[in-house]
Design an enzyme around this catalytic site. Structure first.
Site, PDB file in Angstrom:
ATOM      1  CE1 TYR A 144       7.329   1.836   9.390  1.00 12.91           C
ATOM      2  CE2 TYR A 144       6.672   0.560   7.160  1.00 12.91           C
ATOM      3  CZ  TYR A 144       6.562   2.199   7.834  1.00 12.91           C
ATOM      4  OH  TYR A 144       6.750   3.302   7.366  1.00 12.91           O
ATOM      5  CG  ASP A 239       0.911  -4.929   7.892  1.00 17.04           C
ATOM      6  OD1 ASP A 239      -0.151  -4.350   7.478  1.00 17.04           O
ATOM      7  OD2 ASP A 239       1.659  -3.955   8.698  1.00 17.04           O
ATOM      8  CE  LYS A 267       4.488  -1.569   0.688  1.00 10.65           C
ATOM      9  NZ  LYS A 267       4.882  -2.152   2.318  1.00 10.65           N
TER      10      LYS A 267
HETATM   11  C1  LIG Z   1       4.408  -0.998   3.473  1.00 13.95           C
HETATM   12  C2  LIG Z   1       3.770  -1.494   4.295  1.00 13.95           C
HETATM   13  C3  LIG Z   1       3.199  -0.305   5.827  1.00 13.95           C
HETATM   14  C4  LIG Z   1       2.839   0.666   4.916  1.00 13.95           C
HETATM   15  O1  LIG Z   1       2.447   1.459   3.420  1.00 13.95           O
HETATM   16  P1  LIG Z   1       2.670   2.444   3.175  1.00 13.95           P
HETATM   17  O2  LIG Z   1       1.879   1.748   1.793  1.00 13.95           O
HETATM   18  O3  LIG Z   1       3.790   2.450   3.123  1.00 13.95           O
HETATM   19  O4  LIG Z   1       2.264   3.164   4.391  1.00 13.95           O
HETATM   20  C5  LIG Z   1       2.530  -1.031   6.987  1.00 13.95           C
HETATM   21  N1  LIG Z   1       2.868  -2.707   6.585  1.00 13.95           N
HETATM   22  C6  LIG Z   1       3.002  -3.373   6.016  1.00 13.95           C
HETATM   23  C7  LIG Z   1       3.773  -5.173   6.284  1.00 13.95           C
HETATM   24  C8  LIG Z   1       4.272  -2.740   4.934  1.00 13.95           C
HETATM   25  O5  LIG Z   1       5.134  -3.274   4.224  1.00 13.95           O
END
Ligand SMILES: *Cc1c(COP(=O)(O)O)cnc(C)c1O
Length: 428
Positions: A144, A239, A267
């Site tokens: 994701y 990511d 995060k």
């Molecule tokens: C949470 C997450 C996102 C998206 O971040 P948001 O701040 O919710 O837009 C993208 N990549 C990964 C791996 C994530 O865990």
């Protein structure tokens, strides 16, 4: 008997907010029941609107590496707020946070602060396309990257190795350039590179996947991606919105010893306030405006509150031994859970990546791809989730979310969790 005040609150919220929530993952759709409304948190614990306490393994879906309301973080936010919350002009805090990130992740030569992980990934794709002059991006099934049009590929929709995915609300033209492959399957990636290699701008990967539960990449998979990108001129984008400051303090790139070209952070970098970042090689990053032609901007990007919160979080987390102790705690948690599951005859497989973990109700001892996760016993997870919730342990309401540990998780929290699990496993 679950909490009572949450039910009328959720009913009311649902009349004003779509589905009663502001992020789809917070609804209890997958597990049934009513989302629990929370009113405060301290350390490893959160308290719901009925005053019931839970050990928290959601931690706002990852950001709270130091636990709830850490005194340093609260002080940094309140002190900063008293001097003004946003200026639309540079502040020293932005440079300080960037320096801190670079000290922890030396591969990141230059940074751009943004407001969410979604923005970081969206900008990574645009930058990679601008820099390489190519259009295609390759992502992995079950990974994701936020709700970015081109990356929002329906997981589990029967998308196959060479499939070209589609997504409702996204014009086909936008996803035509998105290729997908199974996670941890380097041969599938090799085939895609053989066919499309000279048109691939970037490979985006969660080096520890945390959005199909917690599934670390195989080291050979990441090494293979690095090689294929080097051969073809595509950029390798890690990511690390979730794995950053968690898989290891220096993220998955430190854990595996593999340098990506670009890194998405989010995060933990904001310590509970909305900030995220895109970083990486200076020669690539400098293609962003204003030094380069690839446009990117944000009214509240790098705002002082989020910078102060992130700085206080990373300063505390990077003290000697602090992250390592939380990793050791996580290992004890998983060992304790496996022991108690075995005692009750419940097959349980676990993954750990630093302070991230995954619980899988399966008798398989190999969970490497989306299909392995999807094959786990979903009914059993539901009963486990509700049992733990009732026993005062807060887990994410989905078998496809990772669990998180903070530095505030202590012996009391461990014992409370393991005692609860022992009772709940016995009822499964
Ligand atoms: C949470 C997450 C996102 C998206 O971040 P948001 O701040 O919710 O837009 C993208 N990549 C990964 C791996 C994530 O865990």
């Amino acid at each position: 008997m679950m909490t009572s005040r949450s039910e009328p609150l959720f009913e009311q919220a649902s009349q004003y907010l779509v589905g009663g929530v502001n992020s789809a993952v917070r609804a209890f759709r997958a597990v049934g029941g009513t989302p629990v409304f929370m009113r405060r948190g301290e350390g490893a614990w959160i308290e719901d609107v009925d005053g019931k306490q839970y050990v928290d393994y959601v931690l706002s879906y990852g950001p709270l590496a130091m636990g709830h309301a850490h005194p340093d973080v609260v002080r940094a936010i309140t002190d900063t707020a008293a001097r003004g919350t946003s200026f639309g002009a540079p502040t020293e805090l932005e440079t300080e946070l960037a320096m801190k990130v670079q000290a922890i992740m030396p591969g990141i030569e230059r940074l751009r602060m943004v407001n969410s992980g979604t923005e970081a990934c969206m900008s990574a794709v645009r930058l990679a396309r601008g820099y390489t002059g190519r259009d295609r991006v390759l992502k992995f099934r079950g990974n994701y990257h936020g709700h970015v049009d081109a990356l929002l590929v329906e997981a589990g929709s029967g998308v196959l190795t060479l499939g070209i995915p589609g997504s409702p609300g996204v014009p086909a033209a936008v996803t035509e350039t998105t290729l997908t492959a199974p996670y941890n399957d380097i041969d599938a990636v090799r085939q895609l590179f053989a066919e499309y290699g000279d048109t691939i701008a970037a490979v985006l990967v969660e080096p520890v996947s945390g959005n199909m539960n917690c599934v670390p990449a195989l080291p050979s998979f990441l090494r293979g991606l690095r090689e294929l990108c080097d051969e073809s001129g595509a950029l390798l984008v890690f990511d690390e919105v979730m794995s950053g400051f968690r898989a290891a303090l220096g993220g998955a790139q430190a854990w595996y010893g593999i340098d990506p070209d670009l890194t998405c952070l989010g995060k933990v970098i904001g310590g509970g306030l909305p900030t995220a970042a895109l970083g990486g090689r200076a020669d690539v990053m400098d293609w962003l405006a204003p030094t380069g032609p690839v446009y990117q901007a944000g009214t509240l990007s790098g705002n002082p509150l989020a910078m102060a919160s992130g700085l206080a979080t990373l300063a505390a987390l990077s003290q000697p031994g602090v992250h390592a102790d939380a990793v050791a705690w996580t290992a004890r948690l998983l060992e304790g859970l496996r022991e108690r599951a075995a005692g009750a005859g419940v097959p349980l497989f676990t993954h750990q990546a630093g302070t991230m973990f995954g619980l899988f109700f399966t008798d398989s001892d190999s969970v490497v791809g989306f299909e392995d996760v999807a094959a786990c016993d979903g009914e059993r997870f539901k009963r486990f989730f509700h049992g733990m919730l009732e026993a005062g342990v807060y887990l994410a309401p989905s078998a496809f979310e990772a669990g998180f540990v903070s530095t505030a998780h202590d012996e009391t929290a461990l014992q409370h969790t393991l005692d609860a699990a022992e009772r709940v496993f016995a009822d499964l």
